[in-house]
Design a protein around this motif. Structure first.
Motif, mmCIF file in Angstrom:
data_model
loop_
_atom_site.group_PDB
_atom_site.id
_atom_site.type_symbol
_atom_site.label_atom_id
_atom_site.label_comp_id
_atom_site.label_asym_id
_atom_site.label_seq_id
_atom_site.Cartn_x
_atom_site.Cartn_y
_atom_site.Cartn_z
ATOM 1 N N ARG A 1 1.611 -3.176 -15.210
ATOM 2 C CA ARG A 1 1.860 -3.228 -16.756
ATOM 3 C C ARG A 1 2.885 -4.418 -16.956
ATOM 4 N N GLU A 2 3.809 -4.739 -16.221
ATOM 5 C CA GLU A 2 5.000 -5.624 -16.711
ATOM 6 C C GLU A 2 4.443 -7.121 -16.364
ATOM 7 N N GLN A 3 3.699 -7.194 -15.244
ATOM 8 C CA GLN A 3 3.210 -8.444 -14.840
ATOM 9 C C GLN A 3 1.786 -9.041 -15.218
ATOM 10 N N ASN A 4 1.300 -8.162 -16.332
ATOM 11 C CA ASN A 4 0.181 -8.644 -16.983
ATOM 12 C C ASN A 4 -1.104 -8.591 -15.893
ATOM 13 N N LEU A 5 -0.925 -7.584 -14.998
ATOM 14 C CA LEU A 5 -2.171 -7.591 -14.057
ATOM 15 C C LEU A 5 -3.299 -6.932 -14.958
ATOM 16 N N PRO A 6 -4.452 -7.030 -14.394
ATOM 17 C CA PRO A 6 -5.717 -6.240 -15.014
ATOM 18 C C PRO A 6 -5.519 -4.838 -15.415
ATOM 19 N N PRO A 7 -5.209 -4.645 -16.692
ATOM 20 C CA PRO A 7 -4.811 -3.291 -17.233
ATOM 21 C C PRO A 7 -5.903 -2.374 -16.942
ATOM 22 N N GLU A 8 -7.371 -2.511 -16.616
ATOM 23 C CA GLU A 8 -8.366 -1.592 -16.546
ATOM 24 C C GLU A 8 -8.146 -0.983 -15.048
ATOM 25 N N LEU A 9 -7.336 -1.795 -13.880
ATOM 26 C CA LEU A 9 -7.072 -1.128 -12.905
ATOM 27 C C LEU A 9 -6.393 0.542 -12.953
ATOM 28 N N LEU A 10 -5.607 0.383 -14.173
ATOM 29 C CA LEU A 10 -5.144 1.893 -14.476
ATOM 30 C C LEU A 10 -6.065 3.007 -14.770
ATOM 31 N N ASP A 11 -7.207 2.619 -15.067
ATOM 32 C CA ASP A 11 -8.335 3.476 -15.425
ATOM 33 C C ASP A 11 -9.096 3.838 -14.026
ATOM 34 N N PHE A 12 -8.831 3.500 -13.067
ATOM 35 C CA PHE A 12 -9.480 3.682 -11.756
ATOM 36 C C PHE A 12 -8.286 4.354 -10.729
ATOM 37 N N ASP A 13 -9.014 4.757 -9.660
ATOM 38 C CA ASP A 13 -8.224 5.376 -8.413
ATOM 39 C C ASP A 13 -7.048 4.383 -8.047
ATOM 40 N N LYS A 14 -5.815 5.110 -8.050
ATOM 41 C CA LYS A 14 -4.426 4.079 -7.497
ATOM 42 C C LYS A 14 -4.731 3.418 -6.254
ATOM 43 N N GLU A 15 -5.973 3.915 -5.449
ATOM 44 C CA GLU A 15 -6.058 2.993 -4.039
ATOM 45 C C GLU A 15 -6.460 1.447 -4.415
ATOM 46 N N LEU A 16 -6.942 1.334 -5.713
ATOM 47 C CA LEU A 16 -7.180 -0.138 -5.737
ATOM 48 C C LEU A 16 -5.888 -0.974 -6.227
ATOM 49 N N TRP A 17 -5.148 -0.154 -6.789
ATOM 50 C CA TRP A 17 -3.632 -1.000 -7.376
ATOM 51 C C TRP A 17 -2.907 -1.904 -6.376
ATOM 52 N N HIS A 18 -2.926 -1.382 -4.981
ATOM 53 C CA HIS A 18 -2.276 -2.117 -4.021
ATOM 54 C C HIS A 18 -2.551 -3.559 -3.849
ATOM 55 N N ALA A 19 -3.998 -3.877 -4.181
ATOM 56 C CA ALA A 19 -4.645 -5.168 -3.911
ATOM 57 C C ALA A 19 -4.026 -6.100 -4.695
ATOM 58 N N LYS B 1 0.816 -1.241 -0.037
ATOM 59 C CA LYS B 1 0.069 -0.085 -0.067
ATOM 60 C C LYS B 1 0.753 1.334 0.043
ATOM 61 N N ALA B 2 2.047 1.241 0.608
ATOM 62 C CA ALA B 2 2.996 2.288 0.771
ATOM 63 C C ALA B 2 3.798 2.538 -0.276
ATOM 64 N N TRP B 3 3.823 1.568 -1.420
ATOM 65 C CA TRP B 3 4.682 1.726 -2.433
ATOM 66 C C TRP B 3 4.457 3.116 -3.248
ATOM 67 N N PRO B 4 5.569 3.459 -3.920
ATOM 68 C CA PRO B 4 4.966 4.832 -5.141
ATOM 69 C C PRO B 4 3.916 4.191 -6.125
ATOM 70 N N ALA B 5 3.303 5.025 -6.632
ATOM 71 C CA ALA B 5 2.348 4.760 -7.628
ATOM 72 C C ALA B 5 2.901 4.425 -8.859
ATOM 73 N N ASP B 6 4.094 4.939 -9.060
ATOM 74 C CA ASP B 6 4.827 4.640 -10.216
ATOM 75 C C ASP B 6 5.295 3.119 -10.260
ATOM 76 N N ARG B 7 5.710 2.561 -9.174
ATOM 77 C CA ARG B 7 6.361 1.254 -9.095
ATOM 78 C C ARG B 7 5.116 0.321 -9.162
ATOM 79 N N MET B 8 3.948 0.494 -8.686
ATOM 80 C CA MET B 8 2.828 -0.304 -8.728
ATOM 81 C C MET B 8 2.321 -0.299 -10.080
ATOM 82 N N GLU B 9 2.415 0.959 -10.809
ATOM 83 C CA GLU B 9 1.855 0.939 -12.185
ATOM 84 C C GLU B 9 2.732 0.156 -13.393
ATOM 85 N N SER B 10 4.090 0.117 -13.031
ATOM 86 C CA SER B 10 4.809 -0.555 -13.623
ATOM 87 C C SER B 10 4.917 -2.052 -13.493
ATOM 88 N N ILE B 11 4.502 -2.533 -12.279
ATOM 89 C CA ILE B 11 4.237 -3.961 -12.017
ATOM 90 C C ILE B 11 2.954 -4.269 -12.565
#
Length: 193
Positions: free
Chosen positions: A66-84, A54-64
């Motif tokens: 993209r790079e790990q083929n996690l659901p790309p639609e996450l990037l269209d929503f609030d970054k509060e969702l990304w850490h999960a 949760k405390a990781w920088p948003a750009d680190r989570m965004e890279s993961i």
């Protein structure tokens, strides 16, 4: 990894305030599991690790994402969702957690999902109502949690959706689907009783 090592690995990822929240979620999840059932080890592990990154920088989570083929639609929503989703990936990669039920509970603790498992519900609800939480409606969620995971979660999702609507933000579709599924579950339970 033993419990102490997992706790230290998790604590090292976050500031003290977030760590206190995590401990509150563990406590709340264990209390809910005592009331509603659930595997104590899975409950402890998923609750402990739910905010691993949760405390990781948003750009680190965004890279993961993209790079790990996690659901790309996450990037269209609030970054509060990304850490999960990033957290589920990270605890598998960094801590060797392989239990898919635990990983799913981490992955869906912010959004919920249709067909939530007992573990999903316990961790998601504990995150809403841990003792350190203080937002409008949290006491209602805690009261509902005395007798129904589903009713308490619907109240939690309603609170989240209302907050997002008030702020003019988009609502992650999985949250709406989770809420609707829980309402169907409640209605079916009522018909059976």
């Amino acid at each position: 990894m033993n419990r102490e090592a997992l706790m230290e690995a998790t604590r090292s990822q976050m500031p003290e305030r977030r760590w206190r929240h995590v401990l509150g979620v563990v406590s709340a999840a264990e209390e809910l599991a005592a009331r509603f059932g659930g595997n104590p080890e899975q409950v402890w592990l998923a609750a402990l690790l739910h905010d691993y990154c949760k405390a990781w920088p948003a750009d680190r989570m965004e890279s993961i994402i993209r790079e790990q083929n996690l659901p790309p639609e996450l990037l269209d929503f609030d970054k509060e969702l990304w850490h999960a989703h990033v957290g589920a990936w990270a605890v598998r990669e960094e801590l060797g957690i392989e239990d898919e039920e635990v990983l799913d509970a981490i992955r869906y603790h912010t959004s919920g999902r249709e067909g939530m498992t007992l573990l999903d519900k316990l961790v998601c609800l504990a995150d809403y109502m841990e003792p350190g939480r203080d937002f409008p409606g949290v006491n209602k969620i805690r009261e509902l949690a005395q007798h129904s995971l589903e009713e308490a979660l619907v109240a939690g999702f309603d609170s989240t959706i209302s907050f997002l609507l008030e702020k003019g933000k988009t609502v992650f579709p999985l949250t709406v689907l989770a809420r609707n599924d829980l309402i169907r579950t409640i209605r079916n339970q009522t018909k059976i009783s």
